[in-house]
Design an enzyme around this catalytic site. Structure first.
Site, PDB file in Angstrom:
ATOM      1  CG  ASN A   1      -0.408  -0.161   2.520  1.00  0.00           C
ATOM      2  OD1 ASN A   1       0.617  -0.812   2.690  1.00  0.00           O
ATOM      3  ND2 ASN A   1      -1.037   0.420   3.528  1.00  0.00           N
ATOM      4  CB  ILE A   2       1.773   3.590  -2.347  1.00  0.00           C
ATOM      5  CG1 ILE A   2       2.658   2.371  -2.663  1.00  0.00           C
ATOM      6  CG2 ILE A   2       2.566   4.894  -2.504  1.00  0.00           C
ATOM      7  CD1 ILE A   2       3.014   2.219  -4.129  1.00  0.00           C
ATOM      8  CD  GLU A   3      -1.493   4.910   4.372  1.00  0.00           C
ATOM      9  OE1 GLU A   3      -1.019   5.759   5.148  1.00  0.00           O
ATOM     10  OE2 GLU A   3      -2.235   3.974   4.734  1.00  0.00           O
TER      11      GLU A   3
ATOM     12  CB  CYS B   1      -5.304  -1.267  -1.749  1.00  0.00           C
ATOM     13  SG  CYS B   1      -6.637  -0.461  -0.865  1.00  0.00           S
TER      14      CYS B   1
ATOM     15  CD  GLU C   1      -5.520  -5.849  -1.227  1.00  0.00           C
ATOM     16  OE1 GLU C   1      -4.904  -4.776  -1.089  1.00  0.00           O
ATOM     17  OE2 GLU C   1      -6.371  -6.247  -0.413  1.00  0.00           O
TER      18      GLU C   1
ATOM     19  CB  CYS D   1     -10.910  -2.581   0.379  1.00  0.00           C
ATOM     20  SG  CYS D   1     -10.257  -1.865  -1.143  1.00  0.00           S
TER      21      CYS D   1
ATOM     22  CB  CYS E   1      -8.656  -4.484  -3.713  1.00  0.00           C
ATOM     23  SG  CYS E   1      -7.529  -3.122  -3.339  1.00  0.00           S
TER      24      CYS E   1
HETATM   25  N1  THU Z   1      -5.430  -1.273   2.377  1.00  0.00           N
HETATM   26  C1  THU Z   1      -4.879  -2.166   1.501  1.00  0.00           C
HETATM   27  O1  THU Z   1      -3.720  -2.043   1.123  1.00  0.00           O
HETATM   28  N2  THU Z   1      -5.652  -3.186   1.069  1.00  0.00           N
HETATM   29  C2  THU Z   1      -6.950  -3.393   1.435  1.00  0.00           C
HETATM   30  O2  THU Z   1      -7.607  -4.288   0.912  1.00  0.00           O
HETATM   31  C3  THU Z   1      -7.562  -2.557   2.480  1.00  0.00           C
HETATM   32  C4  THU Z   1      -6.791  -1.353   2.863  1.00  0.00           C
HETATM   33  C5  THU Z   1      -4.606  -0.148   2.830  1.00  0.00           C
HETATM   34  C6  THU Z   1      -5.049   1.189   2.306  1.00  0.00           C
HETATM   35  C7  THU Z   1      -4.498   2.119   3.359  1.00  0.00           C
HETATM   36  O3  THU Z   1      -3.150   2.401   3.040  1.00  0.00           O
HETATM   37  C8  THU Z   1      -4.526   1.302   4.639  1.00  0.00           C
HETATM   38  O4  THU Z   1      -4.671  -0.052   4.230  1.00  0.00           O
HETATM   39  C9  THU Z   1      -5.661   1.651   5.581  1.00  0.00           C
HETATM   40  O5  THU Z   1      -6.881   1.640   4.937  1.00  0.00           O
END
Ligand code: THU
Length: 140
Positions: free
Chosen positions: A49-51, A60, A62, A93, A96
């Site tokens: 995940n890259i915010e 996310c 995935e 989520c 994804c």
């Molecule tokens: N996140 C994912 O990488 N995959 C998911 O299926 C659910 C959420 C990440 C997004 C964000 O960086 C962090 O989790 C919190 O939501």
């Protein structure tokens, strides 16, 4: 139905997802996620995940993994593994699930974590009656 994926290959996919979480850029949520995709060619692509400071632009794990696979020319997702360093396993989520559906409508979806807890399902069970390429009469 998803193709039967040998257990050692599933373990390898899970390991790749675990490794990918190490590169997580998640300073806002502090929720690290790693994902790995078994693509049609048999290759494994991973992502994390890259915010972003503009929260809505967070990507996310995935989707990072699937977009990496697609950018390498892959068009089939056989399986996806998701890892979170938590005591309970985390399923993908909704966004994804939709992205997995594009290339893997019956893909195996495995979630693992830091305990023995795990989830194993298939994309069609996680996203029934999915909207996808067929609705637009597109054949991939
Ligand atoms: N996140 C994912 O990488 N995959 C998911 O299926 C659910 C959420 C990440 C997004 C964000 O960086 C962090 O989790 C919190 O939501």
């Amino acid at each position: 139905m998803p193709a039967k994926i040998p257990a050692p290959l599933c373990r390898k996919l899970e390991k790749a997802a675990r490794a990918a979480a190490k590169a997580s850029y998640s300073p806002y949520s502090k929720f690290r996620v790693g994902a790995a995709v078994l693509a049609g060619s048999g290759k494994i692509y991973s992502g994390t995940n890259i915010e972003n400071a503009s929260y809505g632009l967070c990507n996310c794990a995935e989707r990072t993994a699937i977009f990496t696979a697609a950018a390498a020319g892959e068009r089939i997702v056989q399986a996806v593994a998701v890892y979170t360093p938590t005591q309970t396993a985390t399923a993908p989520c909704g966004a994804c699930r939709q992205v997995i559906n594009e290339f893997g409508p019956t893909a195996l979806v495995i979630s693992v974590c830091n305990s023995a807890a795990r989830l194993e399902s298939t994309l069609d069970r996680l996203l029934p009656s999915a909207f996808g390429p067929k609705a637009l009469r597109v054949r991939r």
